[in-house]
Design a protein around this motif. Structure first.
Motif, PDB file in Angstrom:
ATOM      1  N   SER A 214       0.830  -1.205   0.000  1.00 33.71           N
ATOM      2  CA  SER A 214       0.000   0.000   0.000  1.00 33.71           C
ATOM      3  C   SER A 214       0.868   1.259   0.000  1.00 33.71           C
ATOM      4  CB  SER A 214      -0.927  -0.002   1.219  1.00 33.71           C
ATOM      5  OG  SER A 214      -1.820  -1.093   1.173  1.00 33.71           O
ATOM      6  N   ALA A 215       1.933   1.247   0.811  1.00 36.04           N
ATOM      7  CA  ALA A 215       2.840   2.396   0.856  1.00 36.04           C
ATOM      8  C   ALA A 215       3.557   2.572  -0.480  1.00 36.04           C
ATOM      9  CB  ALA A 215       3.849   2.215   1.986  1.00 36.04           C
ATOM     10  N   PHE A 216       3.948   1.473  -1.104  1.00 31.46           N
ATOM     11  CA  PHE A 216       4.615   1.527  -2.413  1.00 31.46           C
ATOM     12  C   PHE A 216       3.685   2.117  -3.466  1.00 31.46           C
ATOM     13  CE2 PHE A 216       5.367  -0.685  -6.511  1.00 31.46           C
ATOM     14  CZ  PHE A 216       6.614  -0.160  -6.811  1.00 31.46           C
ATOM     15  N   LEU A 217       2.435   1.659  -3.487  1.00 29.60           N
ATOM     16  CA  LEU A 217       1.475   2.175  -4.469  1.00 29.60           C
ATOM     17  C   LEU A 217       1.195   3.652  -4.251  1.00 29.60           C
ATOM     18  CD1 LEU A 217      -1.124  -0.751  -4.678  1.00 29.60           C
ATOM     19  CD2 LEU A 217       0.784  -0.251  -6.201  1.00 29.60           C
ATOM     20  N   ALA A 218       1.056   4.066  -2.985  1.00 32.43           N
ATOM     21  CA  ALA A 218       0.803   5.470  -2.687  1.00 32.43           C
ATOM     22  C   ALA A 218       1.970   6.345  -3.124  1.00 32.43           C
ATOM     23  CB  ALA A 218       0.543   5.656  -1.195  1.00 32.43           C
ATOM     24  N   ALA A 219       3.180   5.781  -3.141  1.00 35.05           N
ATOM     25  CA  ALA A 219       4.371   6.550  -3.503  1.00 35.05           C
ATOM     26  C   ALA A 219       4.573   6.628  -5.016  1.00 35.05           C
ATOM     27  CB  ALA A 219       5.606   5.947  -2.844  1.00 35.05           C
ATOM     28  N   VAL A 220       4.272   5.547  -5.747  1.00 40.68           N
ATOM     29  CA  VAL A 220       4.563   5.533  -7.192  1.00 40.68           C
ATOM     30  C   VAL A 220       3.443   6.149  -8.021  1.00 40.68           C
ATOM     31  CG1 VAL A 220       6.051   3.513  -7.011  1.00 40.68           C
ATOM     32  CG2 VAL A 220       3.624   3.193  -7.511  1.00 40.68           C
ATOM     33  N   ILE A 221       2.251   6.308  -7.437  1.00 29.97           N
ATOM     34  CA  ILE A 221       1.132   6.896  -8.165  1.00 29.97           C
ATOM     35  C   ILE A 221       0.936   8.339  -7.705  1.00 29.97           C
ATOM     36  CG2 ILE A 221      -1.316   6.684  -8.723  1.00 29.97           C
ATOM     37  CD1 ILE A 221       0.433   4.402  -9.773  1.00 29.97           C
ATOM     38  N   LEU A 222       0.723   9.247  -8.636  1.00 27.99           N
ATOM     39  CA  LEU A 222       0.542  10.658  -8.298  1.00 27.99           C
ATOM     40  C   LEU A 222      -0.742  10.865  -7.499  1.00 27.99           C
ATOM     41  CD1 LEU A 222       1.634  12.271 -11.697  1.00 27.99           C
ATOM     42  CD2 LEU A 222       2.993  11.972  -9.622  1.00 27.99           C
ATOM     43  N   PRO A 223      -0.775  11.881  -6.618  1.00 34.33           N
ATOM     44  CA  PRO A 223      -1.915  12.058  -5.699  1.00 34.33           C
ATOM     45  C   PRO A 223      -3.276  12.107  -6.368  1.00 34.33           C
ATOM     46  CG  PRO A 223      -0.093  13.461  -5.030  1.00 34.33           C
ATOM     47  CD  PRO A 223       0.309  12.846  -6.332  1.00 34.33           C
ATOM     48  N   HIS A 224      -3.406  12.875  -7.466  1.00 36.79           N
ATOM     49  CA  HIS A 224      -4.730  13.005  -8.088  1.00 36.79           C
ATOM     50  C   HIS A 224      -5.139  11.764  -8.881  1.00 36.79           C
ATOM     51  CE1 HIS A 224      -2.027  14.178 -11.414  1.00 36.79           C
ATOM     52  NE2 HIS A 224      -2.996  13.778 -12.212  1.00 36.79           N
ATOM     53  N   GLU A 225      -4.217  10.788  -9.002  1.00 35.39           N
ATOM     54  CA  GLU A 225      -4.519   9.553  -9.724  1.00 35.39           C
ATOM     55  C   GLU A 225      -4.845   8.390  -8.796  1.00 35.39           C
ATOM     56  OE1 GLU A 225      -1.114  10.534 -13.152  1.00 35.39           O
ATOM     57  OE2 GLU A 225      -0.849   8.889 -11.749  1.00 35.39           O
ATOM     58  N   ARG A 226      -4.583   8.549  -7.501  1.00 39.98           N
ATOM     59  CA  ARG A 226      -4.577   7.397  -6.597  1.00 39.98           C
ATOM     60  C   ARG A 226      -5.908   6.667  -6.542  1.00 39.98           C
ATOM     61  NH1 ARG A 226      -1.416  10.781  -2.224  1.00 39.98           N
ATOM     62  NH2 ARG A 226       0.741  10.328  -2.822  1.00 39.98           N
ATOM     63  N   THR A 227      -7.007   7.398  -6.336  1.00 42.86           N
ATOM     64  CA  THR A 227      -8.295   6.723  -6.167  1.00 42.86           C
ATOM     65  C   THR A 227      -8.644   5.893  -7.384  1.00 42.86           C
ATOM     66  OG1 THR A 227      -9.072   8.510  -4.731  1.00 42.86           O
ATOM     67  CG2 THR A 227     -10.737   7.060  -5.664  1.00 42.86           C
ATOM     68  N   ALA A 228      -8.509   6.483  -8.578  1.00 38.15           N
ATOM     69  CA  ALA A 228      -8.868   5.771  -9.801  1.00 38.15           C
ATOM     70  C   ALA A 228      -7.935   4.590 -10.065  1.00 38.15           C
ATOM     71  CB  ALA A 228      -8.848   6.733 -10.992  1.00 38.15           C
ATOM     72  N   VAL A 229      -6.622   4.801  -9.891  1.00 39.87           N
ATOM     73  CA  VAL A 229      -5.664   3.731 -10.185  1.00 39.87           C
ATOM     74  C   VAL A 229      -5.776   2.602  -9.168  1.00 39.87           C
ATOM     75  CG1 VAL A 229      -3.213   3.163 -10.346  1.00 39.87           C
ATOM     76  CG2 VAL A 229      -4.070   5.255 -11.388  1.00 39.87           C
ATOM     77  N   MET A 230      -5.904   2.943  -7.884  1.00 42.36           N
ATOM     78  CA  MET A 230      -6.078   1.896  -6.878  1.00 42.36           C
ATOM     79  C   MET A 230      -7.400   1.169  -7.095  1.00 42.36           C
ATOM     80  SD  MET A 230      -4.534   3.547  -3.367  1.00 42.36           S
ATOM     81  CE  MET A 230      -2.770   3.811  -3.181  1.00 42.36           C
ATOM     82  N   GLY A 231      -8.413   1.908  -7.536  1.00 38.99           N
ATOM     83  CA  GLY A 231      -9.670   1.249  -7.881  1.00 38.99           C
ATOM     84  C   GLY A 231      -9.493   0.290  -9.047  1.00 38.99           C
ATOM     85  N   LEU A 232      -8.684   0.697 -10.038  1.00 38.59           N
ATOM     86  CA  LEU A 232      -8.395  -0.184 -11.173  1.00 38.59           C
ATOM     87  C   LEU A 232      -7.674  -1.442 -10.711  1.00 38.59           C
ATOM     88  CD1 LEU A 232      -8.231  -0.783 -14.209  1.00 38.59           C
ATOM     89  CD2 LEU A 232      -6.118   0.571 -14.279  1.00 38.59           C
ATOM     90  N   PHE A 233      -6.716  -1.288  -9.797  1.00 33.50           N
ATOM     91  CA  PHE A 233      -6.023  -2.460  -9.266  1.00 33.50           C
ATOM     92  C   PHE A 233      -7.011  -3.414  -8.598  1.00 33.50           C
ATOM     93  CE2 PHE A 233      -1.953   0.239  -8.667  1.00 33.50           C
ATOM     94  CZ  PHE A 233      -1.576  -0.029  -9.970  1.00 33.50           C
ATOM     95  N   ASN A 234      -7.933  -2.873  -7.815  1.00 35.92           N
ATOM     96  CA  ASN A 234      -8.933  -3.726  -7.166  1.00 35.92           C
ATOM     97  C   ASN A 234      -9.809  -4.433  -8.184  1.00 35.92           C
ATOM     98  OD1 ASN A 234      -8.017  -3.100  -4.640  1.00 35.92           O
ATOM     99  ND2 ASN A 234      -9.658  -1.686  -4.137  1.00 35.92           N
ATOM    100  N   VAL A 235     -10.161  -3.711  -9.261  1.00 38.07           N
ATOM    101  CA  VAL A 235     -10.967  -4.318 -10.319  1.00 38.07           C
ATOM    102  C   VAL A 235     -10.196  -5.459 -10.988  1.00 38.07           C
ATOM    103  CG1 VAL A 235     -11.951  -3.914 -12.612  1.00 38.07           C
ATOM    104  CG2 VAL A 235     -12.390  -2.298 -10.766  1.00 38.07           C
ATOM    105  N   VAL A 236      -8.923  -5.209 -11.297  1.00 34.72           N
ATOM    106  CA  VAL A 236      -8.089  -6.236 -11.931  1.00 34.72           C
ATOM    107  C   VAL A 236      -7.961  -7.458 -11.025  1.00 34.72           C
ATOM    108  CG1 VAL A 236      -5.724  -6.774 -12.660  1.00 34.72           C
ATOM    109  CG2 VAL A 236      -6.805  -4.651 -13.394  1.00 34.72           C
ATOM    110  N   LYS A 237      -7.712  -7.211  -9.746  1.00 33.74           N
ATOM    111  CA  LYS A 237      -7.548  -8.324  -8.801  1.00 33.74           C
ATOM    112  C   LYS A 237      -8.854  -9.103  -8.624  1.00 33.74           C
ATOM    113  CE  LYS A 237      -5.559  -5.713  -5.609  1.00 33.74           C
ATOM    114  NZ  LYS A 237      -4.890  -5.307  -4.341  1.00 33.74           N
ATOM    115  N   THR A 238      -9.955  -8.375  -8.516  1.00 33.49           N
ATOM    116  CA  THR A 238     -11.235  -9.053  -8.318  1.00 33.49           C
ATOM    117  C   THR A 238     -11.633  -9.861  -9.544  1.00 33.49           C
ATOM    118  OG1 THR A 238     -11.943  -7.255  -6.862  1.00 33.49           O
ATOM    119  CG2 THR A 238     -13.643  -8.743  -7.654  1.00 33.49           C
ATOM    120  N   SER A 239     -11.473  -9.258 -10.732  1.00 34.14           N
ATOM    121  CA  SER A 239     -11.846  -9.976 -11.960  1.00 34.14           C
ATOM    122  C   SER A 239     -10.931 -11.172 -12.192  1.00 34.14           C
ATOM    123  CB  SER A 239     -11.794  -9.019 -13.155  1.00 34.14           C
ATOM    124  OG  SER A 239     -10.507  -8.456 -13.295  1.00 34.14           O
ATOM    125  N   SER A 240      -9.645 -11.029 -11.871  1.00 33.77           N
ATOM    126  CA  SER A 240      -8.706 -12.146 -12.066  1.00 33.77           C
ATOM    127  C   SER A 240      -8.988 -13.292 -11.106  1.00 33.77           C
ATOM    128  CB  SER A 240      -7.273 -11.658 -11.881  1.00 33.77           C
ATOM    129  OG  SER A 240      -6.956 -10.645 -12.808  1.00 33.77           O
TER     130      SER A 240
END
Length: 475
Positions: free
Chosen positions: A373-399
């Protein structure tokens, strides 16, 4: 001396960071405890409840697969527009749906009605996070927390959630034991009482979501004002200076090109790990111990309470390790042993050895959560975090959605051990892939810090050269 040592211990454990965090941060952690408590209780009985109302093992696996697919679609849209619609409102909406799904499960036994409730509401087949909650909460925590304290806050956020699931399983297991043996309730009525409790926890979570402040909402990007001296006159190309976005397009986040590359690589790796997790979700693992070794619900709840508490405690150790060795190395070298022990769980024919591998797995299985979680928060820009982390959850859930169906088919053919072996092997491949791709990756904050240090060094060297090459007459 003793006070200094105690303070150092509290700092290493992240308690100082948690104590100094905002009220919103503490409310988000409490929300996660409440949510995972409900998930833990429902996960313990989900397969047993479906079986009690006449559902076969294969159809139970299909139920979990379809639930994860439906949750993927709903979560994608909720997290995509969460920042535009409001994080607080989205969390409240999810909590309301969670309560509604608990009511439907408590009142109905029809397969398709339950499936609709599991999809449009929030029922976790795996005991892990589903729905939009985690992506929004982690993005908010990153916004509310200084970068230096994020690993501590994420560690406690993860620990509190895991502890919630542990207590949920233990309390539910012994409540079922009491209702079945002391109150003489039948199996279906007992399980439905648990889902009434699930609905109640959804309402508690709704109240906690409504208590959040406006500080949780996304930080607006500051657009620099145009210089009136250099601004073009109206009718002289001013309208072409910046194309206008539609209202729908303005709700979508802007993802930078660099973040897209990082996001793609992480999506591939997370998909592999999630598919492996889908082969051995908690619902099937609990059912495996009940089916193969005949563990009753009370003892089953106690077993998984113990493993969850061990997993929760290990997260604090991971936070301390990450401060010294980095997030990626901590993720990989703590998660790899758990993958090996997962592969071995289904092989023994004796309960003690199966429990041994389960407990050994729990010692490190969650140590990668906070560093990730700390790594993701650091590598993704602040205004992108919600959408990108949401995408990760979608990818993980669908997979992970296909995994429960495969395990259901294997369980129907008495080949449970194959699912465990495949899951552990794939998770080990994920760990190796993370190390290969991201071991030397630098976050934007690290790049900025390195650039600042280099600039200061260059300025010092330039000043030194100027002083050495001064006018000889002045020496």
């Amino acid at each position: 001396m003793a006070t200094r040592i105690l303070t150092k211990v509290f700092e290493e454990l992240g308690l100082v960071s948690l104590y100094n965090s905002t009220i919103d941060t503490k409310l988000l952690c409490i929300q996660r405890f409440v949510r995972l408590f409900a998930y833990g209780g429902s996960t313990l009985i989900l397969v047993s409840y479906l079986t009690a109302v006449g559902t076969s093992e294969t159809k139970s696996g299909l139920f979990m697969t379809l639930t994860l697919i439906g949750d993927t679609i709903i979560s994608f849209f909720l997290t995509l527009f969460a920042d535009a619609l409001g994080r607080k409102a989205t969390l409240a909406l999810g909590a309301g749906l969670m309560a509604c799904s608990g009511v439907v499960f408590a009142l109905f036994g029809n397969y398709w009605v339950l499936l609709a409730a599991a999809i449009f509401g929030v029922i976790s087949p795996s005991g892990n996070e589903i729905g939009p909650f985690r992506a929004i909460e982690e993005s908010t925590l990153a916004q509310l927390t200084p970068a230096a304290n994020r690993s501590d806050i994420y560690a406690w956020y993860s620990l509190i959630g895991t502890a919630g699931a542990a207590f949920g399983m233990m309390v539910t297991g012994w409540m079922i034991h009491y209702m079945r043996h002391q109150l003489q309730w039948d199996e279906v009525a007992t399980y439905r009482a648990v889902f009434w409790g699930y609905a109640a926890f959804g309402l508690i979570k709704l109240c906690l979501a409504l208590a959040l402040s406006k500080k949780c909402e996304v930080e607006k990007k500051i657009v620099p004002a145009a210089d009136p001296e250099s601004a073009p006159l109206l009718g002289d190309g001013a309208e072409d200076l910046e194309p206008k976005k539609s209202k729908f397009r303005s709700w979508l986040p802007d993802i930078s090109a660099e973040s897209r590359v990082i996001t793609f690589n992480l999506c591939v790796l997370f998909a592999l790990d999630a598919f492996a997790s889908g082969l051995a979700p908690l619902s099937w693992v609990t059912y495996f111990f009940k089916w193969k070794f005949g563990l009753e619900d009370g003892r089953l709840g106690s077993l998984f309470f113990t493993t969850s508490i061990i997993a929760a405690g290990s997260m604090l150790v991971a936070s301390s390790i990450a401060k010294r060795f980095g997030n990626v190395k901590t993720m990989v070298f703590t998660h790899l042993p758990s993958a090996i022990f997962l592969a071995l769980i289904g092989i023994p024919n004796s309960l003690p050895f199966a429990m041994l591998f389960l407990i050994l797995r729990s010692c490190t299985q969650s140590m990668d959560v906070a560093p990730r979680s700390a790594f993701l928060a650091a590598v993704i820009l602040p205004h992108e975090r919600t959408a990108v982390m949401g995408l990760f959850n979608v990818v993980k859930t669908s997979s992970s959605s296909l995994g429960p169906l495969i395990t259901g088919i294997l369980a129907n053919r008495k080949l449970f051990w194959v699912a465990f072996l495949a899951a552990g092997t794939l998770k080990a491949c994920y760990d190796i892939g993370m190390l290969a791709v991201f071991a030397g990756h630098k976050t934007p904050e690290e790049v900025d810090e390195e650039r600042r240090v280099n600039e200061e060094r260059a300025e010092q060297e330039e000043a030194l050269r100027e002083s050495e090459s001064g006018d000889p007459g002045e020496r």
